[in-house]
Design a protein around this motif. Structure first.
Motif, PDB file in Angstrom:
ATOM      1  N   VAL A  54       0.839  -1.132  -0.132  1.00  0.00           N
ATOM      2  CA  VAL A  54      -0.140  -0.117  -0.141  1.00  0.00           C
ATOM      3  C   VAL A  54       0.931   1.262  -0.066  1.00  0.00           C
ATOM      4  O   VAL A  54       2.113   1.374   0.667  1.00  0.00           O
ATOM      5  CB  VAL A  54      -0.909   0.063   1.082  1.00  0.00           C
ATOM      6  N   THR A  55       0.501   1.975  -0.821  1.00  0.00           N
ATOM      7  CA  THR A  55       1.255   3.322  -0.845  1.00  0.00           C
ATOM      8  C   THR A  55       0.321   4.577  -0.391  1.00  0.00           C
ATOM      9  O   THR A  55      -0.596   4.596  -0.655  1.00  0.00           O
ATOM     10  CB  THR A  55       2.000   3.656  -2.142  1.00  0.00           C
ATOM     11  N   TRP A  56       0.693   5.557  -0.061  1.00  0.00           N
ATOM     12  CA  TRP A  56       0.275   6.829   0.333  1.00  0.00           C
ATOM     13  C   TRP A  56       0.783   8.225  -0.453  1.00  0.00           C
ATOM     14  O   TRP A  56       2.066   8.281  -0.592  1.00  0.00           O
ATOM     15  CB  TRP A  56       0.385   7.047   1.807  1.00  0.00           C
ATOM     16  N   VAL A  57      -0.040   8.833  -1.017  1.00  0.00           N
ATOM     17  CA  VAL A  57       0.358   9.987  -1.685  1.00  0.00           C
ATOM     18  C   VAL A  57      -0.704  11.279  -1.458  1.00  0.00           C
ATOM     19  O   VAL A  57      -1.869  10.844  -0.916  1.00  0.00           O
ATOM     20  CB  VAL A  57      -0.119   9.760  -3.106  1.00  0.00           C
ATOM     21  N   ARG A  58      -0.208  12.371  -1.043  1.00  0.00           N
ATOM     22  CA  ARG A  58      -1.039  13.179  -0.724  1.00  0.00           C
ATOM     23  C   ARG A  58      -1.126  14.678  -1.836  1.00  0.00           C
ATOM     24  O   ARG A  58      -0.147  14.586  -2.625  1.00  0.00           O
ATOM     25  CB  ARG A  58      -0.714  13.838   0.739  1.00  0.00           C
ATOM     26  N   GLN A  59      -1.930  15.465  -1.891  1.00  0.00           N
ATOM     27  CA  GLN A  59      -2.241  16.607  -2.777  1.00  0.00           C
ATOM     28  C   GLN A  59      -2.376  17.749  -2.048  1.00  0.00           C
ATOM     29  O   GLN A  59      -3.767  17.771  -1.600  1.00  0.00           O
ATOM     30  CB  GLN A  59      -3.235  16.004  -3.751  1.00  0.00           C
ATOM     31  N   ALA A  60      -1.767  18.670  -1.899  1.00  0.00           N
ATOM     32  CA  ALA A  60      -2.202  19.822  -1.256  1.00  0.00           C
ATOM     33  C   ALA A  60      -3.172  20.672  -2.104  1.00  0.00           C
ATOM     34  O   ALA A  60      -3.281  20.333  -3.417  1.00  0.00           O
ATOM     35  CB  ALA A  60      -1.000  20.776  -0.739  1.00  0.00           C
ATOM     36  N   PRO A  61      -3.991  21.618  -1.698  1.00  0.00           N
ATOM     37  CA  PRO A  61      -5.027  22.376  -2.572  1.00  0.00           C
ATOM     38  C   PRO A  61      -4.481  22.907  -3.656  1.00  0.00           C
ATOM     39  O   PRO A  61      -3.326  23.887  -3.573  1.00  0.00           O
ATOM     40  CB  PRO A  61      -5.649  23.415  -1.429  1.00  0.00           C
ATOM     41  N   GLY A  62      -4.852  22.673  -4.960  1.00  0.00           N
ATOM     42  CA  GLY A  62      -4.197  23.095  -6.011  1.00  0.00           C
ATOM     43  C   GLY A  62      -3.017  22.895  -6.571  1.00  0.00           C
ATOM     44  O   GLY A  62      -2.420  23.543  -7.602  1.00  0.00           O
ATOM     45  N   GLN A  63      -2.357  21.878  -5.947  1.00  0.00           N
ATOM     46  CA  GLN A  63      -0.997  21.265  -5.985  1.00  0.00           C
ATOM     47  C   GLN A  63      -1.170  20.054  -6.859  1.00  0.00           C
ATOM     48  O   GLN A  63      -1.911  19.566  -6.988  1.00  0.00           O
ATOM     49  CB  GLN A  63      -0.211  21.387  -4.792  1.00  0.00           C
ATOM     50  N   GLY A  64       0.252  19.705  -7.109  1.00  0.00           N
ATOM     51  CA  GLY A  64       0.311  18.372  -7.631  1.00  0.00           C
ATOM     52  C   GLY A  64       0.452  17.048  -6.497  1.00  0.00           C
ATOM     53  O   GLY A  64       0.255  17.263  -5.323  1.00  0.00           O
ATOM     54  N   LEU A  65       0.803  15.882  -6.965  1.00  0.00           N
ATOM     55  CA  LEU A  65       0.665  14.644  -6.111  1.00  0.00           C
ATOM     56  C   LEU A  65       2.262  14.764  -5.488  1.00  0.00           C
ATOM     57  O   LEU A  65       3.094  14.992  -6.132  1.00  0.00           O
ATOM     58  CB  LEU A  65       0.548  13.519  -6.996  1.00  0.00           C
ATOM     59  N   GLU A  66       2.136  14.293  -4.231  1.00  0.00           N
ATOM     60  CA  GLU A  66       3.472  14.166  -3.530  1.00  0.00           C
ATOM     61  C   GLU A  66       3.335  12.919  -2.723  1.00  0.00           C
ATOM     62  O   GLU A  66       2.473  12.251  -1.916  1.00  0.00           O
ATOM     63  CB  GLU A  66       3.411  15.187  -2.435  1.00  0.00           C
ATOM     64  N   TRP A  67       4.403  11.786  -3.085  1.00  0.00           N
ATOM     65  CA  TRP A  67       4.538  10.603  -2.612  1.00  0.00           C
ATOM     66  C   TRP A  67       4.790  10.868  -1.083  1.00  0.00           C
ATOM     67  O   TRP A  67       5.744  11.458  -0.740  1.00  0.00           O
ATOM     68  CB  TRP A  67       5.523   9.763  -3.337  1.00  0.00           C
ATOM     69  N   MET A  68       4.257  10.070  -0.250  1.00  0.00           N
ATOM     70  CA  MET A  68       4.514   9.924   1.056  1.00  0.00           C
ATOM     71  C   MET A  68       5.368   8.804   1.498  1.00  0.00           C
ATOM     72  O   MET A  68       6.319   8.998   2.448  1.00  0.00           O
ATOM     73  CB  MET A  68       3.191  10.216   2.044  1.00  0.00           C
ATOM     74  N   GLY A  69       4.831   7.503   1.246  1.00  0.00           N
ATOM     75  CA  GLY A  69       5.661   6.187   1.609  1.00  0.00           C
ATOM     76  C   GLY A  69       4.638   5.022   1.290  1.00  0.00           C
ATOM     77  O   GLY A  69       3.828   5.238   0.542  1.00  0.00           O
ATOM     78  N   TRP A  70       5.261   3.964   1.498  1.00  0.00           N
ATOM     79  CA  TRP A  70       4.720   2.661   1.117  1.00  0.00           C
ATOM     80  C   TRP A  70       5.195   1.644   2.198  1.00  0.00           C
ATOM     81  O   TRP A  70       5.896   1.670   2.874  1.00  0.00           O
ATOM     82  CB  TRP A  70       5.116   1.944  -0.484  1.00  0.00           C
ATOM     83  N   ILE A  71       3.974   0.775   2.408  1.00  0.00           N
ATOM     84  CA  ILE A  71       4.280  -0.403   3.309  1.00  0.00           C
ATOM     85  C   ILE A  71       3.980  -1.743   2.672  1.00  0.00           C
ATOM     86  O   ILE A  71       2.927  -1.873   1.911  1.00  0.00           O
ATOM     87  CB  ILE A  71       3.461  -0.103   4.429  1.00  0.00           C
ATOM     88  N   SER A  72       4.826  -2.776   2.905  1.00  0.00           N
ATOM     89  CA  SER A  72       4.589  -4.023   2.301  1.00  0.00           C
ATOM     90  C   SER A  72       3.582  -4.804   3.582  1.00  0.00           C
ATOM     91  O   SER A  72       3.658  -4.803   4.852  1.00  0.00           O
ATOM     92  CB  SER A  72       5.986  -4.964   2.559  1.00  0.00           C
ATOM     93  N   THR A  73       2.516  -5.304   2.976  1.00  0.00           N
ATOM     94  CA  THR A  73       1.415  -5.795   3.802  1.00  0.00           C
ATOM     95  C   THR A  73       1.938  -7.201   4.072  1.00  0.00           C
ATOM     96  O   THR A  73       1.525  -7.761   5.258  1.00  0.00           O
ATOM     97  CB  THR A  73       0.206  -6.020   3.167  1.00  0.00           C
ATOM     98  N   TYR A  74       3.010  -7.593   3.595  1.00  0.00           N
ATOM     99  CA  TYR A  74       3.618  -9.036   4.081  1.00  0.00           C
ATOM    100  C   TYR A  74       4.464  -8.860   4.980  1.00  0.00           C
ATOM    101  O   TYR A  74       4.355  -9.921   6.008  1.00  0.00           O
ATOM    102  CB  TYR A  74       4.174  -9.586   2.585  1.00  0.00           C
ATOM    103  N   SER A  75       5.478  -8.112   4.784  1.00  0.00           N
ATOM    104  CA  SER A  75       6.458  -8.135   5.753  1.00  0.00           C
ATOM    105  C   SER A  75       6.173  -7.096   7.159  1.00  0.00           C
ATOM    106  O   SER A  75       7.016  -6.896   7.969  1.00  0.00           O
ATOM    107  CB  SER A  75       7.860  -7.815   5.207  1.00  0.00           C
ATOM    108  N   GLY A  76       5.693  -5.868   6.624  1.00  0.00           N
ATOM    109  CA  GLY A  76       5.393  -4.682   7.427  1.00  0.00           C
ATOM    110  C   GLY A  76       6.689  -3.681   7.354  1.00  0.00           C
ATOM    111  O   GLY A  76       6.789  -2.625   7.640  1.00  0.00           O
ATOM    112  N   ASN A  77       7.415  -3.872   6.300  1.00  0.00           N
ATOM    113  CA  ASN A  77       8.741  -3.248   6.007  1.00  0.00           C
ATOM    114  C   ASN A  77       7.973  -1.809   5.340  1.00  0.00           C
ATOM    115  O   ASN A  77       6.944  -1.783   4.621  1.00  0.00           O
ATOM    116  CB  ASN A  77       9.536  -3.862   4.941  1.00  0.00           C
TER     117      ASN A  77
END
Lengths: 121, 110
Positions: A34-57
């Motif tokens: 699962v990955t998380w991405v955020r978008q400030a008002p009127g702005q572009g996409l910003e990657w936040m991070g990802w997590i492995s659901t298998y290992s928790g890494n």
């Protein structure tokens, strides 16, 4: 069908914390990250991070390290993120997405509907 | 400023072919596959192209992607009014150890 349903909008104050959940259905949750991405008002996409659901890494963007945590609960097929010490520039729509990896790369193929987080005093 | 550089806007008339560029460096596009996402106003992004030129099922064949060196391009042929959206390129960056996005290109169908 694959669905990612996120928790509702949040309004919070500077310095506080916020948690956003993302409940997956329609596929084997622990077969994909699962990955998380955020978008400030009127702005572009910003990657936040990802997590492995298998290992928790996890792996998160350098600018967020120290105040950003991702977790998963396989029993409920739910991923969550927590952002602490909130500032006004954390105001954004936060998206979770299913992360598909292959030999040389990865991509987000299904996205949640987004959760609006407003940080205001 | 975004790590990947896209033109802020592009436009075309119905039926026309348009192209959106995405420029990066050796640590991202130059060494990793690129993905393209489409975002309609007020909605979540949607995967359009992955691994430089692969279309997920359901994405029309008039969308195509290419990559050369440290640049990539998204082409849309037979432009339709419903293609009016924001388009983002994305790639893994080995130096930053994370994904980086372009700033987005707003496509207007005239």
């Amino acid at each position: 069908q694959v669905q990612l349903v996120q928790s509702g909008a949040e309004v919070t104050k500077p310095g506080a914390s916020v948690m956003v959940s993302c409940k997956a259905s329609g596929y084997m949750f622990n077969n994909y990250g699962v990955t998380w991405v955020r978008q400030a008002p009127g702005q572009g996409l910003e990657w936040m991070g990802w997590i492995s659901t298998y290992s928790g890494n996890t792996n998160s963007a350098q600018k967020l390290q120290g105040r950003f945590t991702m977790t998963t609960d396989i029993s409920t097929s739910t991923a969550s993120m927590e952002l602490r010490s909130l500032r006004s520039d954390d105001t954004a729509v936060y998206y979770c997405a299913r992360l598909r990896t292959y030999g040389s790369g990865s991509y987000a193929d299904y996205w949640g509907q987004g959760t609006r987080v407003t940080v205001s005093s | 400023q975004s790590v990947l550089t896209q033109p802020p806007s592009a436009s075309g008339t119905p039926g026309q072919r348009v192209s959106i560029s995405c420029s990066g460096s050796s640590s991202n596009i130059g060494s990793n596959p690129i993905n393209w996402y489409l975002q309609l106003p007020g909605t979540a992004p949607k995967l359009l192209i992955y691994s430089n030129n692969q279309r997920p099922s359901g994405v029309p064949g008039r969308f195509s992607g290419s990559k050369s060196g440290t640049s990539a391009s998204l082409a849309i042929s037979g432009l339709q009014s419903e293609d009016e959206a924001d388009y983002y390129c994305a790639a893994w960056d080995d130096s930053l150890n994370g994904w980086v996005f372009g700033g987005g290109t707003k496509l207007t169908v005239l």
